[in-house]
Motif scaffolding. Sequence first.
Motif, mmCIF file in Angstrom:
data_model
loop_
_atom_site.group_PDB
_atom_site.id
_atom_site.type_symbol
_atom_site.label_atom_id
_atom_site.label_comp_id
_atom_site.label_asym_id
_atom_site.label_seq_id
_atom_site.Cartn_x
_atom_site.Cartn_y
_atom_site.Cartn_z
ATOM 1 N N UNK A 65 -16.653 -8.497 -20.102
ATOM 2 C CA UNK A 65 -15.561 -7.579 -20.602
ATOM 3 C C UNK A 65 -15.590 -6.348 -21.125
ATOM 4 N N UNK A 66 -17.208 -5.329 -19.696
ATOM 5 C CA UNK A 66 -16.462 -3.993 -19.526
ATOM 6 C C UNK A 66 -15.559 -3.978 -18.448
ATOM 7 N N UNK A 67 -16.036 -5.198 -17.679
ATOM 8 C CA UNK A 67 -15.397 -5.137 -15.766
ATOM 9 C C UNK A 67 -13.843 -5.019 -16.578
ATOM 10 N N UNK A 68 -12.773 -5.848 -17.786
ATOM 11 C CA UNK A 68 -11.748 -5.919 -17.776
ATOM 12 C C UNK A 68 -11.278 -4.922 -18.516
ATOM 13 N N UNK A 69 -12.076 -3.990 -19.938
ATOM 14 C CA UNK A 69 -11.617 -3.431 -20.337
ATOM 15 C C UNK A 69 -11.910 -1.462 -19.338
ATOM 16 N N UNK A 70 -12.420 -1.605 -17.945
ATOM 17 C CA UNK A 70 -12.133 -0.620 -17.567
ATOM 18 C C UNK A 70 -11.713 -0.060 -16.900
ATOM 19 N N UNK A 71 -10.595 1.106 -17.513
ATOM 20 C CA UNK A 71 -9.331 1.312 -16.665
ATOM 21 C C UNK A 71 -9.441 1.128 -14.951
ATOM 22 N N UNK A 72 -10.552 1.631 -14.457
ATOM 23 C CA UNK A 72 -11.004 1.976 -12.864
ATOM 24 C C UNK A 72 -11.416 0.713 -12.277
ATOM 25 N N UNK A 73 -11.182 -0.265 -13.075
ATOM 26 C CA UNK A 73 -11.811 -1.778 -12.298
ATOM 27 C C UNK A 73 -10.786 -2.557 -11.693
ATOM 28 N N UNK A 75 -10.891 -5.652 -10.870
ATOM 29 C CA UNK A 75 -10.352 -6.687 -10.850
ATOM 30 C C UNK A 75 -9.327 -6.863 -12.134
ATOM 31 N N UNK A 76 -9.376 -5.938 -13.050
ATOM 32 C CA UNK A 76 -8.291 -5.820 -13.492
ATOM 33 C C UNK A 76 -7.114 -5.206 -12.737
ATOM 34 N N UNK A 77 -7.042 -4.662 -11.912
ATOM 35 C CA UNK A 77 -6.024 -4.282 -11.385
ATOM 36 C C UNK A 77 -5.543 -5.461 -10.335
ATOM 37 N N UNK A 78 -6.284 -5.814 -10.185
ATOM 38 C CA UNK A 78 -5.657 -7.376 -9.253
ATOM 39 C C UNK A 78 -4.716 -8.597 -9.881
ATOM 40 N N UNK A 79 -5.737 -8.392 -11.284
ATOM 41 C CA UNK A 79 -5.343 -8.956 -11.943
ATOM 42 C C UNK A 79 -3.962 -8.927 -12.756
ATOM 43 N N UNK A 80 -3.876 -7.842 -13.072
ATOM 44 C CA UNK A 80 -2.456 -6.393 -13.332
ATOM 45 C C UNK A 80 -1.555 -6.489 -12.006
ATOM 46 N N UNK A 81 -1.865 -7.240 -11.031
ATOM 47 C CA UNK A 81 -1.129 -7.022 -9.938
ATOM 48 C C UNK A 81 -0.624 -9.046 -9.185
ATOM 49 N N UNK A 82 -1.077 -9.745 -9.996
ATOM 50 C CA UNK A 82 -0.926 -10.783 -10.303
ATOM 51 C C UNK A 82 -0.048 -11.752 -11.135
ATOM 52 N N UNK A 83 -0.517 -10.455 -12.017
ATOM 53 C CA UNK A 83 0.902 -11.032 -13.705
ATOM 54 C C UNK A 83 2.166 -10.191 -13.192
ATOM 55 N N UNK A 84 2.628 -9.327 -12.484
ATOM 56 C CA UNK A 84 3.903 -8.830 -12.144
ATOM 57 C C UNK A 84 3.874 -9.164 -11.003
ATOM 58 N N UNK A 85 3.394 -9.651 -10.132
ATOM 59 C CA UNK A 85 3.966 -10.490 -8.368
ATOM 60 C C UNK A 85 4.494 -12.193 -9.255
ATOM 61 N N UNK A 86 3.741 -12.960 -10.374
ATOM 62 C CA UNK A 86 4.773 -13.975 -10.579
ATOM 63 C C UNK A 86 5.672 -13.867 -11.301
ATOM 64 N N UNK A 87 6.197 -12.585 -11.922
ATOM 65 C CA UNK A 87 7.421 -12.046 -12.361
ATOM 66 C C UNK A 87 8.403 -12.195 -12.044
ATOM 67 N N UNK A 88 8.602 -11.793 -10.363
ATOM 68 C CA UNK A 88 8.949 -11.732 -9.181
ATOM 69 C C UNK A 88 8.903 -12.607 -8.773
ATOM 70 N N UNK A 89 8.241 -13.683 -8.335
ATOM 71 C CA UNK A 89 8.371 -14.327 -7.713
ATOM 72 C C UNK A 89 9.363 -15.306 -8.003
ATOM 73 N N UNK A 90 9.556 -15.508 -9.532
ATOM 74 C CA UNK A 90 10.812 -16.045 -11.125
ATOM 75 C C UNK A 90 11.871 -15.556 -10.459
ATOM 76 N N UNK A 91 12.112 -14.597 -10.094
ATOM 77 C CA UNK A 91 13.257 -13.275 -9.666
ATOM 78 C C UNK A 91 13.466 -13.673 -8.277
ATOM 79 N N UNK A 92 12.558 -13.630 -7.515
ATOM 80 C CA UNK A 92 13.414 -14.150 -6.255
ATOM 81 C C UNK A 92 13.714 -15.570 -5.971
ATOM 82 N N UNK A 93 12.897 -16.193 -6.471
ATOM 83 C CA UNK A 93 13.540 -18.487 -6.893
ATOM 84 C C UNK A 93 14.821 -17.450 -7.322
#
Length: 533
Positions: A65-73, A75-93
Amino acid sequence: MRRRPPDFRRPVRRRLSNAFWWTLCFVAVLLFVFILSKGSQIESRPVLIKRSYSHERIMEGLNITEEMLNPSSIARQISDQISLAKAFVVIAKESSNLQFAWELSAQIRNSQILLSNAATRRAPLSITEAETAIRDMALLLYQAQQLHYDSATMIMRLKAKIQILDENVSSVSEKSSKYGQIAAEEVPKSLYCLGVRLTTEWFRNLNVQRKFSEKRQIDTKLRDNDLYHFCVFSDNILATSVVVNSTALNSKNPDRIVFHLITDEVNYAAMKAWFSMNNFRRVTVDVQKFEDFSWLNASYVPVLKQLQDSDTQNYYFSGNGGDSRTPIKFRNPKYLSMLNHLRFYIPEVFPALKKVVFLDDDIVVQKDLSDLFSINLNGNVNGAVETCMETFHRYHKYLNYSHPLIREHFDPDACGWAFGMNVFDLVEWRKRNVTGIYHYWQEKNVDRTLWKLGTLPPGLLTFYGLTEPLDPSWHVLGLGYTNIDPKVIEKGAVLHFNGNSKPWLKIGIEKYKPLWEKYVDYTHPLLQSCNFH
């Protein structure tokens, strides 16, 4: 051998025995103490392990919980990148950039593996092990922005895509409506075959003509107002037969029923042959053709007059209406058929009758209908089931309320009703000159500005204020286009297959076909020879 005196032997033996027993007791005590200490240790071990395990789970949850709530985490940074990348995958297709979509997907998998490894070992990601993955993903996301995969461009592209999809849906819906209409207007080969064979039988077999002549010798029944008179206007032999047969089979007094069938010149001989060759429980059946009605001419009937107009012919037959093409549903021949408009001339067709029940040819009767003739219409002309349970069945659905004539004379929220099963008081009809009212509105609609097509809109105008609502169970509608509650169907006296999916067509709704087909005798030689099944 000389033995020792007893005084010397007994004392020594007694001392050895006491030492032995003291030693044995001491060992037993030590053993008992040892066993007790071991038992307490064994019993206490599970408790300690359980407490330790619970503590670890709590600590693990807190860490996640602390890891995901921590803005400097990391794991959270990578998770945000994955979400944005998934949207770009759809647009690229969507943009057909499949290579870039593949690169994004591959990097997404790498980042997900990092997160999975961290979760497995229950330790947060360090910057060292995640630095490469974050940098590579950031580079790809930057390239996506350079390719104009930003939010503004994405919104514009999605809007364009939605517009294209709407146009496609519109086109498909129009084609579906067109082909559905064509299928509904189609005369099945088997039905055409039946008409041809019956016509041949009529002109070839004198016995059939003799039977019909004998049945016509009941003119007194055709004018007897103490009997139950039903009228059907149709060119469909089999459908009309189902109406007559289902009414007869469900009637308590079939010998008191008189059916007046009106057809056209083409089907007249076939209709006479069919009802001469078959018996319907002593029901009286009379067949006429509307071409024999001398009063039915263009000078008296506005519809016939309008059909002679070149603009009307162009609108209905050529499909050109002003600046746009006529919608396919407006070009259905049934709306121009005199058989469809003959319902507004029932008093002229049956001048000796006082009350009739009008039935469409796409209905099935499953209850005795004799009680319809004793219903009090309270001075009204038309007894009908109202259809205003839904808002789209009110007057404003069928009529053009932008026209002052409609706006001034009719309430837009007035309740609509249905043709298909109607009780008509012909005495009141003649007294109120209802046919004259119909002529008035037909002449006002010569330019099709009051309504577009059909007989229901002029019917709503003609019988406005002259319609008595009937119990809904008398007439159940919708079996030709929608789903109906089985309990409603079971209680219904008349089931109406209104809509394009007629039960004698291939496009009929399968679950409702048995309700109609059980009144067709598929073992009849003519039906078998024409491949009815």
